[in-house]
Enzyme design. Structure first.
Site, PDB file in Angstrom:
ATOM      1  N   MET A  15      -0.074   5.366   5.784  1.00 52.50           N
ATOM      2  CA  MET A  15       1.134   6.187   5.696  1.00 52.50           C
ATOM      3  C   MET A  15       0.761   7.673   5.750  1.00 52.50           C
ATOM      4  O   MET A  15       1.561   8.531   5.385  1.00 52.50           O
ATOM      5  CB  MET A  15       1.896   5.864   4.415  1.00 52.50           C
ATOM      6  CG  MET A  15       2.381   4.407   4.414  1.00 52.50           C
ATOM      7  SD  MET A  15       3.734   4.088   3.278  1.00 52.50           S
ATOM      8  CE  MET A  15       2.962   4.486   1.732  1.00 52.50           C
ATOM      9  N   GLY A  16      -0.456   7.957   6.190  1.00 49.70           N
ATOM     10  CA  GLY A  16      -0.862   9.353   6.353  1.00 49.70           C
ATOM     11  C   GLY A  16      -1.371   9.979   5.069  1.00 49.70           C
ATOM     12  O   GLY A  16      -1.659   9.282   4.103  1.00 49.70           O
ATOM     13  N   GLY A  21     -10.756   7.400   1.257  1.00 55.25           N
ATOM     14  CA  GLY A  21     -10.459   5.958   1.184  1.00 55.25           C
ATOM     15  C   GLY A  21     -10.034   5.434   2.550  1.00 55.25           C
ATOM     16  O   GLY A  21     -10.544   4.416   3.038  1.00 55.25           O
ATOM     17  N   HIS A  22      -9.106   6.142   3.178  1.00 56.77           N
ATOM     18  CA  HIS A  22      -8.680   5.737   4.527  1.00 56.77           C
ATOM     19  C   HIS A  22      -9.857   5.816   5.506  1.00 56.77           C
ATOM     20  O   HIS A  22     -10.025   4.948   6.368  1.00 56.77           O
ATOM     21  CB  HIS A  22      -7.571   6.660   5.039  1.00 56.77           C
ATOM     22  CG  HIS A  22      -6.309   6.647   4.231  1.00 56.77           C
ATOM     23  ND1 HIS A  22      -5.925   7.699   3.453  1.00 56.77           N
ATOM     24  CD2 HIS A  22      -5.341   5.708   4.101  1.00 56.77           C
ATOM     25  CE1 HIS A  22      -4.759   7.434   2.871  1.00 56.77           C
ATOM     26  NE2 HIS A  22      -4.387   6.222   3.240  1.00 56.77           N
ATOM     27  N   SER A 169      -6.078   8.449  -3.658  1.00 56.29           N
ATOM     28  CA  SER A 169      -4.717   8.099  -3.259  1.00 56.29           C
ATOM     29  C   SER A 169      -4.063   9.327  -2.658  1.00 56.29           C
ATOM     30  O   SER A 169      -4.301  10.462  -3.114  1.00 56.29           O
ATOM     31  CB  SER A 169      -3.920   7.651  -4.486  1.00 56.29           C
ATOM     32  OG  SER A 169      -2.532   7.678  -4.202  1.00 56.29           O
ATOM     33  N   ARG A 171      -1.185  10.177  -3.090  1.00 57.96           N
ATOM     34  CA  ARG A 171      -0.299  10.774  -4.103  1.00 57.96           C
ATOM     35  C   ARG A 171      -1.060  11.646  -5.101  1.00 57.96           C
ATOM     36  O   ARG A 171      -0.423  12.406  -5.835  1.00 57.96           O
ATOM     37  CB  ARG A 171       0.458   9.670  -4.852  1.00 57.96           C
ATOM     38  CG  ARG A 171       1.485   8.928  -3.986  1.00 57.96           C
ATOM     39  CD  ARG A 171       2.146   7.832  -4.802  1.00 57.96           C
ATOM     40  NE  ARG A 171       3.236   7.154  -4.121  1.00 57.96           N
ATOM     41  CZ  ARG A 171       3.101   6.023  -3.428  1.00 57.96           C
ATOM     42  NH1 ARG A 171       1.917   5.465  -3.296  1.00 57.96           N
ATOM     43  NH2 ARG A 171       4.155   5.451  -2.865  1.00 57.96           N
TER      44      ARG A 171
HETATM   45  P1  AMP Z   1      -1.576   3.989   2.442  1.00 57.51           P
HETATM   46  O1  AMP Z   1      -1.685   5.137   3.400  1.00 57.51           O
HETATM   47  O2  AMP Z   1      -1.549   4.394   1.004  1.00 57.51           O
HETATM   48  O3  AMP Z   1      -0.483   3.031   2.820  1.00 57.51           O
HETATM   49  O4  AMP Z   1      -2.913   3.186   2.590  1.00 57.51           O
HETATM   50  C1  AMP Z   1      -3.353   2.712   3.844  1.00 57.51           C
HETATM   51  C2  AMP Z   1      -4.496   1.786   3.619  1.00 57.51           C
HETATM   52  O5  AMP Z   1      -5.556   2.472   2.955  1.00 57.51           O
HETATM   53  C3  AMP Z   1      -4.131   0.586   2.726  1.00 57.51           C
HETATM   54  O6  AMP Z   1      -4.764  -0.571   3.257  1.00 57.51           O
HETATM   55  C4  AMP Z   1      -4.693   0.986   1.398  1.00 57.51           C
HETATM   56  O7  AMP Z   1      -5.019  -0.120   0.570  1.00 57.51           O
HETATM   57  C5  AMP Z   1      -5.952   1.745   1.816  1.00 57.51           C
HETATM   58  N1  AMP Z   1      -6.389   2.655   0.771  1.00 57.51           N
HETATM   59  C6  AMP Z   1      -5.656   3.584   0.118  1.00 57.51           C
HETATM   60  N2  AMP Z   1      -6.405   4.202  -0.814  1.00 57.51           N
HETATM   61  C7  AMP Z   1      -7.651   3.655  -0.751  1.00 57.51           C
HETATM   62  C8  AMP Z   1      -8.873   3.862  -1.468  1.00 57.51           C
HETATM   63  N3  AMP Z   1      -8.974   4.749  -2.444  1.00 57.51           N
HETATM   64  N4  AMP Z   1      -9.932   3.112  -1.130  1.00 57.51           N
HETATM   65  C9  AMP Z   1      -9.855   2.188  -0.129  1.00 57.51           C
HETATM   66  N5  AMP Z   1      -8.729   1.945   0.570  1.00 57.51           N
HETATM   67  C10 AMP Z   1      -7.644   2.667   0.267  1.00 57.51           C
END
Ligand code: AMP
Length: 265
Positions: A15-16, A21-22, A169, A171
C-alpha cells in the site's frame, strides 16, 4: 485488461510508504523471478475506519526509488478503476477472517482477499511475496490460493524490525517520539512472552506487558496455534503471540513465534 509482463513474475503487493520491510520482500522476490512487480494500491475495501484510510501515508516518488534500488522491474500504481472496473465480486475470508483482526476490523479480510485476487488476475504472477508481520493476512491468502487452486506460490517473509525491535510499518511515521517509545513496548511484551517456560506463564507475560504500555489501547493480545488460529492450549505445538491496537490514533500490529513453547514450522 491484463498487464503485458514478461514472465516469470514475482508480485509484491503493497500500500506504499515503503520501508526496509517492503524492500526485504522485493529482495526475496528478485531471487525468485527476474521480473518483480511491486504494486502500490491503498485499497478502500479493506479499511473499515475512514480516518485510517484518509491518513494513510503517501510517498509515491520515494517509493518508486526504494523499490527500484532493490530490484523491482515494474512499480505498478493502478487507479481504483483499473482494480475495480466493475462492482467487485467480494471474496469471503470465512470464519478465520472473523477472528482477531476481523473482530476489530469488520470485513477487512474480505477486502484484502478481494484486492489480492484482483492483483493476481491482472499480473498472473508465478510467485507472490507477503510479510509475516500481517500473519493472519498471510494465512488467509495462502488459504485462498489453496481453495481456489491458483497456480501461484505464496512466499512468506520474516518481519523486519528497527534496532529497537519495533516492527517496521508505514504507519510508524505518524508516531511521536513518546508514541514510538510506547510502540517498542509491544516488541518487549512479545519477547517477554517468548522467555516464559510454558503457555500460561507466556500468556501472563504477554497480557501484563501489553497492559503496561502507556497510551496503548490493545484490540487483542493472544497466544494462538499458528496453524489453526485457535487460542493456544497447554499442549499446542506451534504457538505464536499476536498483538494489535492503537497508540494515539495509529494502528499497530505485530506477532512473534514462541520458539521455546513449541517448534514452529
Ligand atoms: P502494506 O504496505 O502494509 O500493505 O504491506 C505490504 C507487504 O509488506 C505485506 O505483505 C506486509 O506483511 C509486508 N510488510 C509490512 N511491514 C513489514 C515488515 N516490517 N517486515 C516484513 N514485511 C512487512
Amino acid at each position: 485488461m491484463n498487464l503485458k509482463l514478461e514472465h516469470p513474475v514475482a508480485l509484491v503487493p503493497t500500500m506504499g510508504a515503503l520501508h526496509a520491510g517492503h524492500q526485504s520482500l522485493i529482495k526475496i522476490a528478485k531471487e525468485l523471478a527476474k521480473n518483480v512487480v511491486v504494486s502500490i494500491f491503498v485499497n478502500p475495501l479493506q479499511f473499515e475506519n475512514t480516518n485510517d484510510f484518509s491518513n494513510y501515508p503517501k510517498s509515491l516518488d520515494a517509493d518508486t526509488k526504494l523499490a527500484q534500488e532493490v530490484g523491482a522491474t515494474f512499480v505498478w500504481i493502478p487507479t481504483f478503476e483499473e482494480i475495480y472496473p466493475n462492482e467487485p465480486t467480494i471474496i469471503s475470508a470465512g470464519e478465520i477472517g472473523n477472528l482477531f483482526e476481523g473482530v476489530h476490523r469488520f470485513g477487512h479480510f474480505d477486502g484484502v482477499l478481494t484486492v489480492v485476487k484482483r492483483l493476481f488476475d491482472l499480473t498472473n504472477p508465478e510467485f507472490a511475496v507477503f510479510g509475516e508481520k500481517d500473519f493472519q493476512q498471510l494465512f488467509l491468502i495462502k488459504d485462498m490460493v489453496e481453495k481456489l487452486g491458483l497456480p501461484i506460490k505464496i512466499i512468506s517473509a520474516p518481519t523486519i524490525r528497527d534496532s529497537s525491535g519495533l516492527a517496521m510499518s508505514s504507519r510508524n511515521i505518524r508516531l511521536s517520539a513518546s508514541d514510538r517509545e510506547s510502540a517498542i513496548g509491544i516488541y518487549r511484551a512479545l519477547e517477554a512472552a517468548n522467555s516464559a517456560p510454558n503457555i500460561e506463564a507466556a500468556r501472563v507475560k504477554l497480557v501484563n506487558g501489553i497492559g503496561a504500555i502507556p497510551n496503548f489501547m490493545p484490540d487483542y493480545a493472544e497466544l494462538i496455534d499458528e496453524n489453526t488460529f485457535e487460542v493456544a492450549k497447554p499442549d499446542t505445538a506451534n504457538v505464536r503471540a499476536i498483538v494489535a491496537g492503537w497508540i494515539n490514533g495509529v494502528r499497530l500490529i505485530d506477532n512473534m513465534v514462541m520458539t521455546k513453547l513449541g517448534v514452529s514450522k
